[in-house]
Motif scaffolding. Sequence first.
Motif, PDB file in Angstrom:
ATOM      1  N   UNK A 105       0.823  -1.210   0.000  1.00 51.88           N
ATOM      2  CA  UNK A 105       0.000   0.000   0.000  1.00 51.88           C
ATOM      3  C   UNK A 105       0.855   1.256   0.000  1.00 51.88           C
ATOM      4  N   UNK A 106       2.165   1.076  -0.069  1.00 45.24           N
ATOM      5  CA  UNK A 106       3.044   2.238  -0.091  1.00 45.24           C
ATOM      6  C   UNK A 106       2.900   2.973  -1.415  1.00 45.24           C
ATOM      7  N   UNK A 107       3.000   4.291  -1.356  1.00 44.71           N
ATOM      8  CA  UNK A 107       2.910   5.138  -2.546  1.00 44.71           C
ATOM      9  C   UNK A 107       4.292   5.687  -2.869  1.00 44.71           C
ATOM     10  N   UNK A 108       4.723   5.495  -4.102  1.00 44.94           N
ATOM     11  CA  UNK A 108       6.019   6.006  -4.543  1.00 44.94           C
ATOM     12  C   UNK A 108       5.822   7.356  -5.205  1.00 44.94           C
ATOM     13  N   UNK A 109       6.557   8.349  -4.697  1.00 48.11           N
ATOM     14  CA  UNK A 109       6.420   9.696  -5.247  1.00 48.11           C
ATOM     15  C   UNK A 109       6.842   9.704  -6.717  1.00 48.11           C
ATOM     16  N   UNK A 110       6.014  10.318  -7.534  1.00 46.35           N
ATOM     17  CA  UNK A 110       6.329  10.432  -8.949  1.00 46.35           C
ATOM     18  C   UNK A 110       6.076   9.177  -9.753  1.00 46.35           C
ATOM     19  N   UNK A 111       5.495   8.148  -9.129  1.00 44.26           N
ATOM     20  CA  UNK A 111       5.230   6.899  -9.854  1.00 44.26           C
ATOM     21  C   UNK A 111       4.137   7.111 -10.885  1.00 44.26           C
TER      22      UNK A 111
END
Length: 491
Positions: free
Chosen positions: A269-275
């Motif tokens: 559920x982690x969000x990667x910046x700029x993904x």
Amino acid sequence: MTKTLLFWRTQMPFSRTWPALATAALLAGCSMIPTYERPAAPVAAQWPEAMSTTSAQAGTPAAELAWQDFIGDASLRELIRLALANNRDLREAVLNIEQVRAAYQIRRADQFPTLNLAASGNRQPSSDGNGGISSTYTAGLAMAAWEIDFFGRVASLKESALAQYLASEEARKATQTSLIAAVANTWLSLQTNDELLALTQRTLATRDDSLRLTKLRLDNGAASVLDFRQAESLTAQARATLAQQRRLRALDVNALTLLVGQTLPDALIATTAGAAAPAFSDVPAGLPSDLLTRRPDIRRAEQQLIAANASIGAARAAFFPRISLTASAGTASGELSGLFKSGSWGWTLAPQALLPIFDAGRNQANLNSSNVGRDIAVAQYEKAIQTAFREVADALAGRATLDEQVQAQQVQLEAEADRFRLADLRYRNGVASYLELLDAQRSLFSVQQAVAQTRLSYLQNQVTLYKALGGGAIVDDASEKSSVQKKEVKS
């Protein structure tokens, strides 16, 4: 006692009864089930005209495209796998299949005689008036009240139970498609709320800096109290929005935890910046008539209609004679020690026919109820088709317009970002008022939020269209197992 045994053994010679039994077996299976005809689909033959360009796409139909091939994000695929393994609603749907399957097997068993091992003993005063006690002991195989299905009552009940079993299988598939779509949409919402949370945190930091600068300018007489209060209001608004985004993110996590059925791995559920935004495969809409065979909820409604239609056959058969057969074969003796001696073997055969004459209207009421039940099932089937048509049409409308909306808002976002940069530069150089700068800040933040929300709607619409077209029903070992079970039931 010898006379009693002789009568028991020769009550109905088997050489004369087997032709009657054979004739009964041939006649059994006469069905009174009305001929089933699929109702006409109460929807248009084509999708709305505005969606004609989107419905003509080429590609693999959604019902034939496994969700692993539809979803491009590895984390989302893993979450869906966990949900399919642990979700309690899906588990309940699978168990319902087993329960209804057992009910069908019970109805199928009613078509065959039940053999039991029976033993009995009876002691009573003799009828010869001598004051003695007479005894009778029997042991052997017994068949109690096997109904010979001349008019298809039992067969109709079996057909109804089979249709209910097949409906439960389609219900499981419908639950599975809904689960896959719910997990995907909730995960997308969580990703968007993470993005909005980060955006709000950056905006709050910017407004805090602006508030401090305005306070410093106020203290030095370079800004008015009105400027300070406006900056303070915008900062409080950003702080309130931040609290709201934290709450929305927590709600998404809770909803996703319930759907997956276990604690969520942080890595999924982690969000990667700029993904980049998750990719989904495009699916063709086909024709509205395709929904009849591709949507599990429509197939479920049709199986329930078939079950209601078969129940009419059982209700009709209740007006005709019900013929049952009771038989036994074994040994009988007046003494327990002589139960298995030579000459004590015999058999009985006792057919019975019951013709309803007066039942206070019970059979007619049951038939009326069955007819109304079929009419209800027809209405439910037609409603399922209309609902499916509306869901697909709505999703096609979204596909035709949401992408354009995202692109237009992206242009607006670039313009608002440049406007804010220029307003800030003009304010710092004393050319523009602080009100102009605040208005540019407020507009930029609103457009940034709108772009994120519209992008979410666009992605969720792709998932919804896949589900609405019947996607997600074929995927895992559980489906293959159910298909095998269905073949076993039909055999």
